[in-house]
Design a protein around this motif. Structure first.
Motif, mmCIF file in Angstrom:
data_model
loop_
_atom_site.group_PDB
_atom_site.id
_atom_site.type_symbol
_atom_site.label_atom_id
_atom_site.label_comp_id
_atom_site.label_asym_id
_atom_site.label_seq_id
_atom_site.Cartn_x
_atom_site.Cartn_y
_atom_site.Cartn_z
ATOM 1 N N SER A 249 40.428 33.845 30.445
ATOM 2 C CA SER A 249 39.459 33.247 31.373
ATOM 3 C C SER A 249 39.235 34.125 32.601
ATOM 4 O O SER A 249 38.093 34.306 33.045
ATOM 5 C CB SER A 249 39.918 31.858 31.820
ATOM 6 N N LYS A 250 40.300 34.673 33.127
ATOM 7 C CA LYS A 250 40.181 35.513 34.322
ATOM 8 C C LYS A 250 39.483 36.833 33.997
ATOM 9 O O LYS A 250 38.715 37.346 34.811
ATOM 10 C CB LYS A 250 41.539 35.749 34.954
ATOM 11 N N ALA A 251 39.739 37.381 32.821
ATOM 12 C CA ALA A 251 39.053 38.604 32.407
ATOM 13 C C ALA A 251 37.565 38.335 32.242
ATOM 14 O O ALA A 251 36.727 39.119 32.695
ATOM 15 C CB ALA A 251 39.647 39.143 31.111
ATOM 16 N N ALA A 252 37.235 37.224 31.616
ATOM 17 C CA ALA A 252 35.834 36.858 31.420
ATOM 18 C C ALA A 252 35.128 36.687 32.764
ATOM 19 O O ALA A 252 34.010 37.183 32.963
ATOM 20 C CB ALA A 252 35.729 35.572 30.604
ATOM 21 N N SER A 253 35.777 36.038 33.676
ATOM 22 C CA SER A 253 35.200 35.827 35.002
ATOM 23 C C SER A 253 34.989 37.157 35.728
ATOM 24 O O SER A 253 33.937 37.393 36.319
ATOM 25 C CB SER A 253 36.121 34.912 35.817
ATOM 26 N N ALA A 254 35.978 38.024 35.672
ATOM 27 C CA ALA A 254 35.883 39.322 36.349
ATOM 28 C C ALA A 254 34.749 40.168 35.786
ATOM 29 O O ALA A 254 34.094 40.917 36.520
ATOM 30 C CB ALA A 254 37.200 40.072 36.236
ATOM 31 N N LEU A 255 34.509 40.043 34.481
ATOM 32 C CA LEU A 255 33.473 40.840 33.821
ATOM 33 C C LEU A 255 32.127 40.124 33.770
ATOM 34 O O LEU A 255 31.151 40.667 33.264
ATOM 35 C CB LEU A 255 33.921 41.206 32.405
#
Length: 67
Positions: A14-20
């Motif tokens: 989820s955090k990777a998706a948000s960052a990207l």
């Protein structure tokens, strides 16, 4: 660039998706090696902490090559 390295750096899917700025499901669909476009973006937003390695994305398919 390996998916496991990206997820570890950002702290999960989820955090990777948000960052990207992409969907959670897009990250879930990545294989072991993430898409090249996303790899370049990860290197940029991590200021090089995770490196984009162009050789990981070179085509090795020689089918159709002339002898």
């Amino acid at each position: 660039m390996y998916k496991s390295d990206v997820l570890k750096h950002f702290g999960g899917t989820s955090k990777a998706a948000s960052a990207l700025d992409i969907s959670h499901s897009a990250v879930c669909q990545w294989g072991k090696i993430i898409p090249e476009k996303q790899a370049m973006k990860v290197e940029r937003i991590t200021k090089g902490k995770i490196k984009y390695v162009p050789s990981m994305y070179e085509k090795t398919n020689t089918a159709g090559a002339q002898p």
